[in-house]
Design an enzyme around this catalytic site. Sequence first.
Site, PDB file in Angstrom:
ATOM      1  N   HIS A   1      -6.664  -6.161  -0.576  1.00 20.49           N
ATOM      2  CA  HIS A   1      -5.646  -5.115  -0.552  1.00 20.49           C
ATOM      3  C   HIS A   1      -4.348  -5.687   0.012  1.00 20.49           C
ATOM      4  O   HIS A   1      -4.147  -5.765   1.218  1.00 20.49           O
ATOM      5  CB  HIS A   1      -6.142  -3.950   0.301  1.00 20.49           C
ATOM      6  CG  HIS A   1      -5.216  -2.774   0.325  1.00 20.49           C
ATOM      7  ND1 HIS A   1      -4.812  -2.127  -0.826  1.00 20.49           N
ATOM      8  CD2 HIS A   1      -4.623  -2.119   1.361  1.00 20.49           C
ATOM      9  CE1 HIS A   1      -4.017  -1.122  -0.497  1.00 20.49           C
ATOM     10  NE2 HIS A   1      -3.880  -1.102   0.814  1.00 20.49           N
TER      11      HIS A   1
ATOM     12  N   ASP B   1      -8.837  -4.097  -6.359  1.00 18.22           N
ATOM     13  CA  ASP B   1      -8.414  -3.463  -5.103  1.00 18.22           C
ATOM     14  C   ASP B   1      -9.008  -2.061  -5.035  1.00 18.22           C
ATOM     15  O   ASP B   1      -8.784  -1.233  -5.922  1.00 18.22           O
ATOM     16  CB  ASP B   1      -6.886  -3.407  -5.059  1.00 18.22           C
ATOM     17  CG  ASP B   1      -6.327  -2.943  -3.712  1.00 18.22           C
ATOM     18  OD1 ASP B   1      -7.061  -2.311  -2.934  1.00 18.22           O
ATOM     19  OD2 ASP B   1      -5.146  -3.207  -3.462  1.00 18.22           O
TER      20      ASP B   1
ATOM     21  N   SER C   1       0.833  -1.192   0.000  1.00 15.47           N
ATOM     22  CA  SER C   1       0.000   0.000   0.000  1.00 15.47           C
ATOM     23  C   SER C   1       0.881   1.260   0.000  1.00 15.47           C
ATOM     24  O   SER C   1       1.718   1.417  -0.892  1.00 15.47           O
ATOM     25  CB  SER C   1      -0.949  -0.050   1.204  1.00 15.47           C
ATOM     26  OG  SER C   1      -1.931   0.943   1.129  1.00 15.47           O
TER      27      SER C   1
END
Length: 531
Positions: A489, A460, A237
Site C-alpha cells: 500500500h 493493494d 492513500s
Amino acid sequence: MRAAALYSAAGALLLAGLTAVPADGAPDAAGPRRAVAERYGTAVAAARAAAAGISFGRCPDAEDLPGSMVCGTVEVPLDYTRPYGEQIELAVSRVEATRRDPHHSERKVPRQGALVFNPGGPGGSGRYFPLIGLMPGWKRIAGAYDLVGYDPRGVGRSAPLSCQDPGHFFKGPSMAPAHPSETYKRERVARAKAYARGCAERNGAALRHHHSLNNARDLDVLRAALGEDRLTFMGASYGTYFGAVYATLFPSHVRRMVFDAPVDPDPGRVWYRNNLAQSAAFEGRWADFREWIARHHDTYGLGRTSAAVLRSYERARARLAEEPAGGKVGPGQLQGAFLQAGYYDDYWPHRARALSDYLRGDPRQLIAQAGPVTRVAAEAENASAVYTAVECNDAPWPTDWRVWDRDATRLARVAPFETWDNVWTNLPCAFWSAPRQRPLDVRTGPGELPPTLILAAERDAAAPYEGALELHRRLAGSVLVTERDAGTHGIAGGPNGCVNGYFETYLLEGRLPGRHAACAGHPEPEPSGGK
C-alpha cells in the site's frame, strides 16, 4: 479528493458538489450560497497566508530530530464561510532542498520549490516526512525540493480532535469474531453510538468542519504560505482523495501531483461502498500472505498449503480467546497485527515468525508485535478521532443498522478476514450528529490540469486497484503506472526501481510515459529464522 473559474460552466458543477447534506442525507438549500462563501473564504485565507508566510524555527520536539528540519505554523479558518472568524494553526515542517546531486557531490542542482506530502488516514501526520530526504532513494528529490510535511486539521499539533479518553483507547485483550453473534453485535452498536456521542460532546460545533473539502482548502492556504504560485504535491492513500479534490477545485494552482495508492473517488462510493470493497480486497491479500507462508513451511512449520496455514491461524485465535498472551493479546490484537501484513509485505516474515513461535509455546514475539503500545495511546486516539470525523462528515452513510448488518453478513460469507472489523471501525457514522457533505464529483477536462502521475499496486487491499483506474478516468491527462502482482500500500520510493524511475523522472523533469506503464512486482520478502 476531488474547476475552472467559479463563473464558468464548471462552476455550476462545483456549486452542486459543495452542497452540504444534513445527517439524514437531504440536500441543504443553503448549499450553493455556502459554496460561494467558502470559495471567497479560501481566497481571503490564502492571500493572508501569502502575506504572512511561515516563520520556521526550532521544532517543539527538536531533541529527537536532525537539526536540518525546522517547524512553523500557518493559520487557516476553522469555517471557510467565516474567514475572519476563528482560526486554527496547522503545524508545518520543512527541510530545505540540499541543491546537491547525490551522484556528483560537486554539482549543484536547481531548486524546484516545495514538495508537500500527505500520508493519508484520514488522521495521518506528515510532520516527519521531510526526514525521508536522509534516505538514499530520496536524495535526488531532496536535492531539488524543499520537503514539506504537516499535520492536517485535527491531527497531532494542529488543533487536535479527541473523541474519548486516550487512557481508555486501547481495550485489550479483545475478541474479533469473523461471524459475530447477535449479542456481540448489540454490544458493538452501543459502543458505536457512545463513540459518536463522545465525538460530538468533546468537540462541539468544531466537529462539522473536519472533512475533505476543508482539507483541500487548507492545502491551498499552505501553498500560499510557502510562497508557491503552483503546488507540487504527493498524497498517499486518503491523501490521494483530497489531493484529487484539490485538483478539481484549484486546477490552475497545480504544478505536479503524485497520487500513490489511490482510493476510489467516485462520489457514490465515498465512503461506505469503498469500505466494503476494501474488506473484499483484504481477503485476497490475506490469501497471498498465507500462500507465501505455505511456500516457507520448512521455516515456519505452519502448513504446506494456504488452507493448512489458515487452520494454524484459527488455532492461535482459539487459544488466545481462552488465554490472552501476556494478558494483552487476544484474537482482536492478533487480527490487527495480521491486518498490517495485508498493507505491507515486509511485515510477512515477522508476523509468520510470531505466529509460529506462539504455537510452539513462545509468545514473546506475538506480544511484542501485537500488544497495545500504551505510550502512543493519545496519538492513536487522535488519529482514530480524525479518521472518524472526516469519513463521517464527508458523505451520507446508511443510518439504519439493518443495512450494515445485511451487507456485512453477506460479504463475510466470502471475505471474513476484515469485514466485521471494518464495520466496527466505521459504524459511528451511522449515528453521527454533525451535518454531512455531498462528495465532490472529482473530474477535470482536457487541458484544465497539468499532467499528473498515478501509482498503484495491482493487489493493494487498502486501496483496491479499481480506484486507480477510476481516478485515471476522472483526471484528464493523468498517467497510471502499475506495479503488477504486488500489493504493498504505497509504492513510491519503495523497493521497485522501475516504479521509482517513473516517479523521479516526473518530479525532477516533469516527464511522464506517453501511456499506461507497468512494472514487474518487487521480489517477495525472504523468510527469516529457522524452526
